[in-house]
Design a protein around this motif. Structure first.
Motif, PDB file in Angstrom:
ATOM      1  N   SER A  49      73.642  59.852  64.651  1.00 33.83           N
ATOM      2  CA  SER A  49      74.187  58.493  64.683  1.00 33.83           C
ATOM      3  C   SER A  49      75.593  58.460  65.272  1.00 33.83           C
ATOM      4  CB  SER A  49      74.183  57.896  63.273  1.00 33.83           C
ATOM      5  OG  SER A  49      72.863  57.806  62.763  1.00 33.83           O
ATOM      6  N   GLU A  50      76.421  59.444  64.929  1.00 34.62           N
ATOM      7  CA  GLU A  50      77.776  59.465  65.478  1.00 34.62           C
ATOM      8  C   GLU A  50      77.756  59.757  66.978  1.00 34.62           C
ATOM      9  OE1 GLU A  50      80.287  62.035  63.215  1.00 34.62           O
ATOM     10  OE2 GLU A  50      80.270  60.722  61.456  1.00 34.62           O
ATOM     11  N   ALA A  51      76.813  60.589  67.429  1.00 33.52           N
ATOM     12  CA  ALA A  51      76.687  60.840  68.866  1.00 33.52           C
ATOM     13  C   ALA A  51      76.382  59.540  69.603  1.00 33.52           C
ATOM     14  CB  ALA A  51      75.591  61.872  69.128  1.00 33.52           C
ATOM     15  N   TYR A  52      75.545  58.711  69.005  1.00 29.14           N
ATOM     16  CA  TYR A  52      75.202  57.414  69.608  1.00 29.14           C
ATOM     17  C   TYR A  52      76.437  56.525  69.748  1.00 29.14           C
ATOM     18  CZ  TYR A  52      73.488  52.562  69.605  1.00 29.14           C
ATOM     19  OH  TYR A  52      73.294  51.234  69.882  1.00 29.14           O
ATOM     20  N   PHE A  53      77.234  56.412  68.666  1.00 29.81           N
ATOM     21  CA  PHE A  53      78.405  55.539  68.716  1.00 29.81           C
ATOM     22  C   PHE A  53      79.498  56.120  69.618  1.00 29.81           C
ATOM     23  CE2 PHE A  53      76.477  53.686  64.890  1.00 29.81           C
ATOM     24  CZ  PHE A  53      76.593  52.340  65.209  1.00 29.81           C
ATOM     25  N   ALA A  54      79.618  57.454  69.651  1.00 34.26           N
ATOM     26  CA  ALA A  54      80.572  58.069  70.580  1.00 34.26           C
ATOM     27  C   ALA A  54      80.188  57.746  72.021  1.00 34.26           C
ATOM     28  CB  ALA A  54      80.617  59.580  70.357  1.00 34.26           C
ATOM     29  N   GLN A  55      78.891  57.825  72.314  1.00 33.47           N
ATOM     30  CA  GLN A  55      78.420  57.485  73.659  1.00 33.47           C
ATOM     31  C   GLN A  55      78.683  56.020  73.973  1.00 33.47           C
ATOM     32  OE1 GLN A  55      74.060  57.233  74.590  1.00 33.47           O
ATOM     33  NE2 GLN A  55      74.502  58.950  75.971  1.00 33.47           N
ATOM     34  N   LEU A  56      78.506  55.142  72.984  1.00 37.59           N
ATOM     35  CA  LEU A  56      78.765  53.715  73.164  1.00 37.59           C
ATOM     36  C   LEU A  56      80.213  53.463  73.576  1.00 37.59           C
ATOM     37  CD1 LEU A  56      77.502  50.810  72.696  1.00 37.59           C
ATOM     38  CD2 LEU A  56      78.530  50.918  70.415  1.00 37.59           C
ATOM     39  N   LEU A  57      81.132  54.308  73.059  1.00 37.08           N
ATOM     40  CA  LEU A  57      82.557  54.141  73.345  1.00 37.08           C
ATOM     41  C   LEU A  57      83.051  55.059  74.460  1.00 37.08           C
ATOM     42  CD1 LEU A  57      84.004  53.836  69.713  1.00 37.08           C
ATOM     43  CD2 LEU A  57      83.079  52.049  71.206  1.00 37.08           C
ATOM     44  N   GLY A  58      82.151  55.865  75.030  1.00 34.39           N
ATOM     45  CA  GLY A  58      82.548  56.769  76.108  1.00 34.39           C
ATOM     46  C   GLY A  58      83.379  57.946  75.645  1.00 34.39           C
ATOM     47  N   LEU A  59      83.138  58.422  74.421  1.00 38.25           N
ATOM     48  CA  LEU A  59      83.906  59.525  73.845  1.00 38.25           C
ATOM     49  C   LEU A  59      83.057  60.792  73.744  1.00 38.25           C
ATOM     50  CD1 LEU A  59      85.617  57.604  70.891  1.00 38.25           C
ATOM     51  CD2 LEU A  59      86.570  58.085  73.157  1.00 38.25           C
ATOM     52  N   PRO A  60      83.647  61.964  73.978  1.00 38.85           N
ATOM     53  CA  PRO A  60      82.912  63.216  73.772  1.00 38.85           C
ATOM     54  C   PRO A  60      82.655  63.456  72.286  1.00 38.85           C
ATOM     55  CG  PRO A  60      85.197  63.663  74.388  1.00 38.85           C
ATOM     56  CD  PRO A  60      85.011  62.185  74.510  1.00 38.85           C
ATOM     57  N   PHE A  61      81.530  64.094  71.970  1.00 36.21           N
ATOM     58  CA  PHE A  61      81.147  64.313  70.577  1.00 36.21           C
ATOM     59  C   PHE A  61      80.628  65.736  70.382  1.00 36.21           C
ATOM     60  CE2 PHE A  61      77.910  64.400  67.223  1.00 36.21           C
ATOM     61  CZ  PHE A  61      78.678  63.999  66.139  1.00 36.21           C
ATOM     62  N   ILE A  62      81.096  66.397  69.313  1.00 37.01           N
ATOM     63  CA  ILE A  62      80.647  67.740  68.952  1.00 37.01           C
ATOM     64  C   ILE A  62      80.179  67.717  67.499  1.00 37.01           C
ATOM     65  CG2 ILE A  62      81.216  70.187  68.762  1.00 37.01           C
ATOM     66  CD1 ILE A  62      83.563  69.673  70.698  1.00 37.01           C
ATOM     67  N   ALA A  63      78.953  68.177  67.256  1.00 37.18           N
ATOM     68  CA  ALA A  63      78.415  68.278  65.893  1.00 37.18           C
ATOM     69  C   ALA A  63      78.434  69.741  65.455  1.00 37.18           C
ATOM     70  CB  ALA A  63      76.991  67.746  65.847  1.00 37.18           C
ATOM     71  N   VAL A  64      78.972  70.001  64.278  1.00 38.65           N
ATOM     72  CA  VAL A  64      78.971  71.341  63.686  1.00 38.65           C
ATOM     73  C   VAL A  64      77.893  71.368  62.621  1.00 38.65           C
ATOM     74  CG1 VAL A  64      80.319  73.088  62.482  1.00 38.65           C
ATOM     75  CG2 VAL A  64      81.441  71.580  64.136  1.00 38.65           C
ATOM     76  N   GLY A 115      74.190  62.427  74.278  1.00 40.83           N
ATOM     77  CA  GLY A 115      75.367  62.944  74.976  1.00 40.83           C
ATOM     78  C   GLY A 115      76.231  63.879  74.172  1.00 40.83           C
ATOM     79  N   GLY A 116      75.823  64.221  72.943  1.00 39.60           N
ATOM     80  CA  GLY A 116      76.617  65.120  72.112  1.00 39.60           C
ATOM     81  C   GLY A 116      76.298  66.581  72.375  1.00 39.60           C
ATOM     82  N   THR A 117      77.134  67.456  71.871  1.00 34.16           N
ATOM     83  CA  THR A 117      76.883  68.890  71.921  1.00 34.16           C
ATOM     84  C   THR A 117      76.882  69.441  70.501  1.00 34.16           C
ATOM     85  OG1 THR A 117      79.242  69.390  72.197  1.00 34.16           O
ATOM     86  CG2 THR A 117      77.927  69.153  74.207  1.00 34.16           C
ATOM     87  N   CYS A 118      76.215  70.557  70.306  1.00 31.61           N
ATOM     88  CA  CYS A 118      76.056  71.134  68.973  1.00 31.61           C
ATOM     89  C   CYS A 118      76.737  72.494  68.891  1.00 31.61           C
ATOM     90  CB  CYS A 118      74.575  71.276  68.630  1.00 31.61           C
ATOM     91  SG  CYS A 118      73.694  69.701  68.597  1.00 31.61           S
ATOM     92  N   HIS A 119      77.532  72.673  67.860  1.00 31.56           N
ATOM     93  CA  HIS A 119      78.183  73.950  67.558  1.00 31.56           C
ATOM     94  C   HIS A 119      77.525  74.492  66.295  1.00 31.56           C
ATOM     95  CE1 HIS A 119      81.586  76.822  67.389  1.00 31.56           C
ATOM     96  NE2 HIS A 119      81.453  76.679  66.074  1.00 31.56           N
ATOM     97  N   LEU A 120      76.784  75.594  66.420  1.00 32.26           N
ATOM     98  CA  LEU A 120      75.972  76.097  65.317  1.00 32.26           C
ATOM     99  C   LEU A 120      76.680  77.217  64.567  1.00 32.26           C
ATOM    100  CD1 LEU A 120      72.481  76.201  67.094  1.00 32.26           C
ATOM    101  CD2 LEU A 120      73.523  74.331  65.807  1.00 32.26           C
ATOM    102  N   VAL A 121      76.595  77.160  63.232  1.00 32.20           N
ATOM    103  CA  VAL A 121      77.144  78.209  62.372  1.00 32.20           C
ATOM    104  C   VAL A 121      76.021  78.762  61.499  1.00 32.20           C
ATOM    105  CG1 VAL A 121      79.444  77.188  62.353  1.00 32.20           C
ATOM    106  CG2 VAL A 121      77.811  76.553  60.571  1.00 32.20           C
ATOM    107  N   ASP A 122      76.291  79.899  60.871  1.00 32.48           N
ATOM    108  CA  ASP A 122      75.240  80.585  60.117  1.00 32.48           C
ATOM    109  C   ASP A 122      75.033  80.006  58.724  1.00 32.48           C
ATOM    110  OD1 ASP A 122      74.600  82.443  62.145  1.00 32.48           O
ATOM    111  OD2 ASP A 122      76.320  83.684  61.588  1.00 32.48           O
ATOM    112  N   HIS A 123      76.105  79.584  58.069  1.00 39.50           N
ATOM    113  CA  HIS A 123      76.003  79.149  56.678  1.00 39.50           C
ATOM    114  C   HIS A 123      76.616  77.754  56.496  1.00 39.50           C
ATOM    115  CE1 HIS A 123      74.747  83.197  55.650  1.00 39.50           C
ATOM    116  NE2 HIS A 123      75.811  83.674  56.270  1.00 39.50           N
TER     117      HIS A 123
END
Length: 364
Positions: free
Chosen positions: A92-107, A124-132
């Motif tokens: 959902s945040e990726a959607y609103f970031a795209q609506l405003l033209g902002l880059p988005f990173i999900a951890v 338009g978001g990117t994903c940063h993956l962690v183990d735990h």
């Protein structure tokens, strides 16, 4: 300097207009009446949050968090938005970031469903993956600092970003949709705890409006919320309560989140993970509704409360949430091989549900 400030305000004004316009174009989500055997004497309603543009309850939270960040001056033109999320909030945040033209990173953890990762990337978001799961907080803070961005921090701000007095929040919507029903003031509203924001909003609204409705919160096995609520209820300190990462995506946490407000919760029910899966699948059989596992967690609590109402000779209604659709989980919770690998066996809990629907009683 004055010009720069004016530009910031002009950009924020336009951003808020875009978000409010998106909301104005959106219809309310459906409140389904789930068919139950007439002899039970209880009505069940499910509010289908999967019909939001981004497919889940978290669409409401993301909208509120963006507006909160904008009015506080934390989000500006070009700000990188960073969030720690197990999936749906990030979508959902990726959607609103795209609506405003902002880059988005999900951890998020590597165990997040592929379907959710694909949706984040689709917006338009990117994903940063962690183990735990315990690593997501620090990783999100570090990413926001290194990019000069803003860490949304849903776990801290969820309970304060939404207006609990009304303003078309989910609680006000529920009561508006129930107005013409046989039991317009439900006996219970049942929700899960992910950030704690939804339960805080609904619990506060119920008290503010002086409704007789009670709030029940369901929590996956090993999550910290249930133990923290018990400690608070018994007068103890819940500051140091910890748990384990949840196997039910979107709800349950290894720590008590700042947005969790135990004092507004009337009752909590701890739900075995395999029971969440069983109830999720059972819903599709009895109502034709294809939902995710957190909806199953809700329903496992709902059926116990229905059984208690029957045992006490009560009639009335219960409302819960269909948090997101089942399509996001075809590769895990609806896959028998994946469940077996996770040590999740829904069969015994499916038998409990069949027995309940036949007898109206819940096993001790």
């Amino acid at each position: 300097m004055i010009t720069a400030r004016h530009q910031d305000r002009d950009w924020a004004d336009e951003a808020i207009r875009r978000i409010n316009a998106e909301n104005n174009r959106s219809a309310d989500t459906h409140l389904y009446s789930v068919p139950l055997p007439e002899h039970l004497g209880v009505k069940l309603y499910l509010k289908d949050e999967s019909t939001h543009r981004t497919g889940s309850l978290k669409h409401r939270l993301a909208r509120s968090l963006f507006l909160f960040g904008l009015v506080n001056g934390w989000i500006r033109e070009g700000t990188t938005i960073v969030e720690a999320s197990s999936g749906s909030t990030a979508v959902s945040e990726a959607y609103f970031a795209q609506l405003l033209g902002l880059p988005f990173i999900a951890v998020m953890t590597r165990t997040t469903s592929r379907e959710k990762i694909a949706l984040i990337e689709q917006f338009g978001g990117t994903c940063h993956l962690v183990d735990h799961a315990s690593e997501v907080y620090a990783a999100a803070e570090e990413l926001a600092a290194s990019t000069g961005g803003h860490y949304m921090d849903q776990f801290t701000y969820a309970e304060r970003a939404t207006d609990w007095r009304g303003n078309n929040n989910i609680a006000e919507s529920i009561f508006g949709q129930l107005a013409l029903e046989e039991h317009p003031v439900p006996r219970w509203i049942v929700v899960g705890a992910g950030t704690g924001g939804t339960s805080a909003t609904i619990g506060r609204y119920l008290r503010y409006q002086r409704h007789a409705t009670r709030l029940a919160v369901v929590d996956p096995e090993n999550s910290a919320f249930f133990t923290g609520w018990q400690e608070h209820r018994d007068g103890g300190s819940c500051a140091d309560v910890t748990g384990l990462p949840s196997r039910i995506e979107g709800i349950g946490r290894p720590r008590l989140e700042p947005s969790f407000v135990p004092a507004v919760i009337d009752h909590m029910i701890q739900v075995p993970d395999a029971a969440s899966v069983a109830a999720m699948r059972h819903l599709r059989d009895v109502a034709g509704l294809h939902a995710g596992p957190s909806t199953g967690t809700n329903l496992w609590g709902v059926w116990q409360l229905v059984a208690q109402m029957i045992a006490d000779g009560e009639t009335g209604s219960i409302v819960s949430l269909m948090c997101d659709g089942g399509d996001r989980y075809s590769g895990n919770y609806y896959d028998d091989g994946w469940l077996q690998a996770q040590g999740l066996d829904p069969a015994p809990h499916e038998a409990t549900l069949r027995s309940f629907f036949e007898t109206g009683t819940w096993p001790a």
